[in-house]
Design a protein around this motif. Structure first.
Motif, PDB file in Angstrom:
ATOM      1  N   MET A 281       0.845  -1.218   0.000  1.00 33.74           N
ATOM      2  CA  MET A 281       0.000   0.000   0.000  1.00 33.74           C
ATOM      3  C   MET A 281       0.874   1.259   0.000  1.00 33.74           C
ATOM      4  SD  MET A 281      -3.459   0.114   0.346  1.00 33.74           S
ATOM      5  CE  MET A 281      -4.695  -1.157   0.241  1.00 33.74           C
ATOM      6  N   THR A 282       0.634   2.106  -0.947  1.00 31.91           N
ATOM      7  CA  THR A 282       1.334   3.390  -0.939  1.00 31.91           C
ATOM      8  C   THR A 282       0.571   4.348  -0.027  1.00 31.91           C
ATOM      9  OG1 THR A 282       0.079   4.007  -2.897  1.00 31.91           O
ATOM     10  CG2 THR A 282       2.288   3.180  -3.265  1.00 31.91           C
ATOM     11  N   THR A 283       1.223   5.391   0.393  1.00 28.65           N
ATOM     12  CA  THR A 283       0.540   6.363   1.247  1.00 28.65           C
ATOM     13  C   THR A 283      -0.414   7.220   0.415  1.00 28.65           C
ATOM     14  OG1 THR A 283       2.488   7.703   1.006  1.00 28.65           O
ATOM     15  CG2 THR A 283       2.212   6.578   3.113  1.00 28.65           C
ATOM     16  N   THR A 284      -1.331   7.838   1.099  1.00 20.34           N
ATOM     17  CA  THR A 284      -2.372   8.618   0.424  1.00 20.34           C
ATOM     18  C   THR A 284      -1.794   9.871  -0.229  1.00 20.34           C
ATOM     19  OG1 THR A 284      -3.942   7.870   2.060  1.00 20.34           O
ATOM     20  CG2 THR A 284      -4.573   9.800   0.794  1.00 20.34           C
ATOM     21  N   THR A 285      -2.123  10.042  -1.494  1.00 19.82           N
ATOM     22  CA  THR A 285      -1.879  11.337  -2.125  1.00 19.82           C
ATOM     23  C   THR A 285      -3.247  11.885  -2.484  1.00 19.82           C
ATOM     24  OG1 THR A 285      -1.650  10.247  -4.247  1.00 19.82           O
ATOM     25  CG2 THR A 285       0.385  10.771  -3.081  1.00 19.82           C
ATOM     26  N   SER A 286      -3.396  13.163  -2.432  1.00 18.98           N
ATOM     27  CA  SER A 286      -4.711  13.750  -2.659  1.00 18.98           C
ATOM     28  C   SER A 286      -4.671  14.623  -3.898  1.00 18.98           C
ATOM     29  CB  SER A 286      -5.085  14.600  -1.431  1.00 18.98           C
ATOM     30  OG  SER A 286      -6.425  14.962  -1.536  1.00 18.98           O
ATOM     31  N   PRO A 287      -5.662  14.610  -4.802  1.00 19.58           N
ATOM     32  CA  PRO A 287      -6.794  13.696  -4.747  1.00 19.58           C
ATOM     33  C   PRO A 287      -6.395  12.287  -5.182  1.00 19.58           C
ATOM     34  CG  PRO A 287      -6.888  14.983  -6.764  1.00 19.58           C
ATOM     35  CD  PRO A 287      -5.687  15.457  -6.005  1.00 19.58           C
ATOM     36  N   THR A 288      -7.149  11.303  -4.675  1.00 17.65           N
ATOM     37  CA  THR A 288      -6.889   9.908  -4.996  1.00 17.65           C
ATOM     38  C   THR A 288      -7.120   9.668  -6.481  1.00 17.65           C
ATOM     39  OG1 THR A 288      -7.589   9.294  -2.806  1.00 17.65           O
ATOM     40  CG2 THR A 288      -7.574   7.555  -4.437  1.00 17.65           C
ATOM     41  N   ARG A 289      -6.266   8.902  -7.087  1.00 16.72           N
ATOM     42  CA  ARG A 289      -6.368   8.605  -8.505  1.00 16.72           C
ATOM     43  C   ARG A 289      -6.462   7.093  -8.672  1.00 16.72           C
ATOM     44  NH1 ARG A 289      -7.061  12.686 -11.532  1.00 16.72           N
ATOM     45  NH2 ARG A 289      -5.496  12.230 -13.101  1.00 16.72           N
ATOM     46  N   THR A 290      -7.384   6.662  -9.476  1.00 15.73           N
ATOM     47  CA  THR A 290      -7.522   5.237  -9.771  1.00 15.73           C
ATOM     48  C   THR A 290      -7.280   5.076 -11.257  1.00 15.73           C
ATOM     49  OG1 THR A 290      -9.127   5.017  -8.001  1.00 15.73           O
ATOM     50  CG2 THR A 290      -9.074   3.259  -9.629  1.00 15.73           C
ATOM     51  N   LEU A 291      -6.135   4.496 -11.586  1.00 19.92           N
ATOM     52  CA  LEU A 291      -5.674   4.538 -12.972  1.00 19.92           C
ATOM     53  C   LEU A 291      -6.071   3.307 -13.776  1.00 19.92           C
ATOM     54  CD1 LEU A 291      -2.082   5.952 -12.355  1.00 19.92           C
ATOM     55  CD2 LEU A 291      -4.237   7.201 -12.676  1.00 19.92           C
ATOM     56  N   LEU A 292      -6.497   3.547 -15.008  1.00 19.63           N
ATOM     57  CA  LEU A 292      -6.698   2.471 -15.974  1.00 19.63           C
ATOM     58  C   LEU A 292      -5.354   2.149 -16.616  1.00 19.63           C
ATOM     59  CD1 LEU A 292     -10.035   3.852 -17.433  1.00 19.63           C
ATOM     60  CD2 LEU A 292      -9.761   1.839 -15.975  1.00 19.63           C
ATOM     61  N   SER A 293      -5.310   1.132 -17.476  1.00 19.76           N
ATOM     62  CA  SER A 293      -4.022   0.642 -17.976  1.00 19.76           C
ATOM     63  C   SER A 293      -3.264   1.693 -18.776  1.00 19.76           C
ATOM     64  CB  SER A 293      -4.227  -0.622 -18.811  1.00 19.76           C
ATOM     65  OG  SER A 293      -5.128  -0.349 -19.861  1.00 19.76           O
ATOM     66  N   ASP A 294      -3.980   2.658 -19.402  1.00 18.47           N
ATOM     67  CA  ASP A 294      -3.271   3.688 -20.170  1.00 18.47           C
ATOM     68  C   ASP A 294      -2.981   4.936 -19.341  1.00 18.47           C
ATOM     69  OD1 ASP A 294      -5.749   4.782 -19.855  1.00 18.47           O
ATOM     70  OD2 ASP A 294      -6.125   5.153 -21.978  1.00 18.47           O
ATOM     71  N   GLY A 295      -3.210   4.857 -18.037  1.00 15.04           N
ATOM     72  CA  GLY A 295      -2.865   5.971 -17.168  1.00 15.04           C
ATOM     73  C   GLY A 295      -3.995   6.961 -16.951  1.00 15.04           C
TER      74      GLY A 295
ATOM     75  N   ARG B 207     -12.818   1.889  -5.420  1.00 19.75           N
ATOM     76  CA  ARG B 207     -12.660   1.468  -4.038  1.00 19.75           C
ATOM     77  C   ARG B 207     -11.409   0.616  -3.795  1.00 19.75           C
ATOM     78  NH1 ARG B 207     -18.297  -0.234  -1.953  1.00 19.75           N
ATOM     79  NH2 ARG B 207     -18.710   1.935  -1.486  1.00 19.75           N
ATOM     80  N   THR B 208     -10.986  -0.140  -4.774  1.00 20.41           N
ATOM     81  CA  THR B 208      -9.914  -1.103  -4.480  1.00 20.41           C
ATOM     82  C   THR B 208      -8.689  -0.933  -5.357  1.00 20.41           C
ATOM     83  OG1 THR B 208     -11.175  -2.652  -5.818  1.00 20.41           O
ATOM     84  CG2 THR B 208     -11.347  -2.897  -3.427  1.00 20.41           C
ATOM     85  N   GLY B 209      -8.339   0.304  -5.654  1.00 19.51           N
ATOM     86  CA  GLY B 209      -7.050   0.533  -6.293  1.00 19.51           C
ATOM     87  C   GLY B 209      -7.120   0.645  -7.793  1.00 19.51           C
ATOM     88  N   ASN B 210      -5.943   0.698  -8.399  1.00 22.99           N
ATOM     89  CA  ASN B 210      -5.838   0.931  -9.832  1.00 22.99           C
ATOM     90  C   ASN B 210      -6.394  -0.230 -10.644  1.00 22.99           C
ATOM     91  OD1 ASN B 210      -4.658   3.433  -9.580  1.00 22.99           O
ATOM     92  ND2 ASN B 210      -2.597   2.567  -9.431  1.00 22.99           N
ATOM     93  N   GLY B 211      -6.716   0.060 -11.890  1.00 24.97           N
ATOM     94  CA  GLY B 211      -7.252  -0.952 -12.789  1.00 24.97           C
ATOM     95  C   GLY B 211      -6.317  -2.111 -13.025  1.00 24.97           C
ATOM     96  N   ASP B 212      -5.020  -1.887 -12.863  1.00 26.03           N
ATOM     97  CA  ASP B 212      -4.061  -2.978 -13.072  1.00 26.03           C
ATOM     98  C   ASP B 212      -3.831  -3.763 -11.785  1.00 26.03           C
ATOM     99  OD1 ASP B 212      -2.624  -1.306 -11.497  1.00 26.03           O
ATOM    100  OD2 ASP B 212      -1.029  -0.906 -12.941  1.00 26.03           O
ATOM    101  N   GLY B 213      -4.582  -3.439 -10.742  1.00 29.79           N
ATOM    102  CA  GLY B 213      -4.487  -4.182  -9.484  1.00 29.79           C
ATOM    103  C   GLY B 213      -3.544  -3.552  -8.465  1.00 29.79           C
ATOM    104  N   SER B 214      -2.753  -2.529  -8.877  1.00 29.53           N
ATOM    105  CA  SER B 214      -1.879  -1.912  -7.898  1.00 29.53           C
ATOM    106  C   SER B 214      -2.687  -0.961  -7.009  1.00 29.53           C
ATOM    107  CB  SER B 214      -0.741  -1.158  -8.595  1.00 29.53           C
ATOM    108  OG  SER B 214      -1.273  -0.081  -9.356  1.00 29.53           O
ATOM    109  N   ALA B 215      -2.171  -0.687  -5.832  1.00 34.33           N
ATOM    110  CA  ALA B 215      -2.933   0.136  -4.889  1.00 34.33           C
ATOM    111  C   ALA B 215      -3.005   1.581  -5.362  1.00 34.33           C
ATOM    112  CB  ALA B 215      -2.268   0.082  -3.506  1.00 34.33           C
TER     113      ALA B 215
END
Ligand code: UNU
Ligand code: FES
Ligand code: FE
Length: 449
Positions: A1-15, A439-447
């Protein structure tokens, strides 16, 4: 788990960030969410195994052994009442090699025998026998561990049965929250409704979200259904369905309560007098007053269950008749959707009203309905016109009522706005979509946080 950066970003595979695709507060929704297979792949995990889904109504399986086959999220299930009267929902898939154990829409069974190799399950889901069982050696067929797979949670409200695949999900009671107050008005008004016949099921070439989006939308009615205005089957007034309230119950659970023509006929949901008389027994005086001002109502239990309480003639030159339609849409691919449509009627309704409401419903909604055919045309062409690479650069517009003040005098729960043309319901639905999808992190599964 990385620490919180604001605003939270949930990335798809192309960023690209989901937060940038769904700018719900600004009323700007990217067309990418209607077209991209990566979005549906994430929806599969983050919405369709997490939310609560409507399976059916208790009246569809009244007797021990009754079953109907339905879809919970995206997975086929058998909704079945066991010999003791307890309702279960099991994945419609054999524990042996995965065969569909029930291949009919509805029946009454004491057990289900899998067609493939003959494993047989009792109507409580437990594994009973297998053909040629003697060929299994000691410890090779652990029957007590091989029952049909139940949904994680199953519960009902006002006879509406819902399920979730998430054992951690809030209870149905908590999930529905203050939406129950409005479900009571629509479904509980006379002490309960029952389903008439079987649901109509058909497929439409649309993103599921264009269909979902349509249900609390009154603004399209005068335009999309204009041929009915021309035939004298809707009022010839572009504002006719604009009076009433748009309500955000909980985030994602949304509805409108809309006034009809200012005559008694359009009060109390347009119901016949014998049913109107029962409403004070089942609703608070405040709820009765809301119903009194309502001819039309549509609502969405997030994400994909809807009611439509409408009045229409369905026949040229005939008076309007009310009907209560339940709806569900299940994505089959990003651009293909399976629709379910039920007619509900008050348990205490007269034979005369049952016949009138049934006729009106089938003429207006469902695959052959004159309203639904107009709606489907729009959902399909919204989809076709939005999937191209140039179209994808331009977001869709959901800004109506963005600056409208909250109606602080509204006596009911939730956040209400005056006027029944507005997109505050849409913005709330998309905000809930974003909440589930991020809710559960980036589209590639990373937090992501
Ligand atoms: O199609 C609808 N949502 C509708 C039809 C709304 C109001 C009146 C008739
Ligand atoms: Fe069901 Fe083999 S797949 S018995
Ligand atoms: Fe419509």
């Amino acid at each position: 788990m990385t620490t919180t950066t604001s605003p939270t970003r949930t990335l798809l595979s192309d960023g690209e960030a989901i937060e940038d695709l769904v700018r719900a507060e600004e009323g700007l929704i990217s067309r990418r969410i209607y077209a991209d297979p990566e979005i549906l792949r994430l929806e599969r995990e983050r919405i369709f195994t997490k939310a609560w889904f409507f399976l059916g109504h208790e009246s569809e399986i009244p007797e021990p052994g009754d079953l109907v086959t339905r879809v919970a999220g995206l997975d086929p299930v058998v909704l079945i009442r066991d010999d003791d009267g307890v309702v279960h929902a099991f994945l419609n898939s054999c524990r042996h090699r995965g065969m569909r154990v029930c291949r009919t829409d509805r029946e009454n069974v004491s057990f289900l025998r899998c067609p493939y190799h003959g494993w047989a399950y009792r109507n409580d889901g437990s594994l009973m026998t297998a053909f040629g069982e003697s060929h299994y050696g000691e410890g090779e067929l652990e029957k007590e561990e091989l029952g049909l797979i139940p949904v994680a949670q199953l519960d009902s409200y006002q006879g509406l049965i819902f399920a979730t695949w998430d054992p951690e999900a809030p209870s149905l009671d908590e999930y529905l929250g203050n939406m129950k107050y409005y479900l009571d008005i629509i479904v509980g008004r006379t002490g309960g409704v029952e389903i008439v016949g079987t649901p109509q099921i058909w497929d439409v070439e649309t993103s599921w979200k264009f269909a979902t989006d349509n249900f609390t939308d009154n603004f399209h009615v005068f335009s999309a259904h204009h041929s009915l205005v021309e035939l004298g089957m809707l009022p010839n007034n572009p504002d006719f369905a604009s009076h009433g309230h748009m309500i955000v119950a909980e985030e994602g659970h949304i509805l409108h309560l809309t006034a009809g023509a200012p005559t008694e006929e359009y009060e109390l949901l347009g119901l016949p007098q014998d049913l109107r008389d029962k409403m004070p027994e089942h609703l608070s005086p405040e709820q009765v007053e809301m119903a009194r001002k309502t001819a039309y109502s549509a609502g969405t239990v997030w994400p994909n269950f809807h009611w439509l309480q409408l009045m229409s003639s369905g026949t040229m030159g005939q008076p309007d008749v009310p009907f209560l339609n339940f709806r569900l849409e299940i994505p089959l691919s990003p651009t293909r959707t399976r629709m379910y449509s039920w007619l509900a009627v008050d348990k205490d309704a007269s034979e005369e009203f049952r016949k009138a409401t049934y006729e009106t419903y089938v003429r207006t909604f469902g695959p052959a309905g004159i309203f639904d055919q107009d709606d489907m045309e729009n959902w399909e062409d919204c989809t076709r016109a939005s999937v191209g690479p140039a179209a994808q650069r331009y977001p869709l517009h959901h800004k109506m009522g963005i600056g409208r003040p909250v109606d602080t005098s509204w006596p009911g729960p939730g956040t209400a706005y005056e006027g029944a043309y507005g997109e505050m319901t849409h913005r709330s639905w998309y905000a809930a979509w974003r909440t589930f999808m991020t809710r559960t992190g980036n589209g590639d599964g990373s937090a992501a946080r």
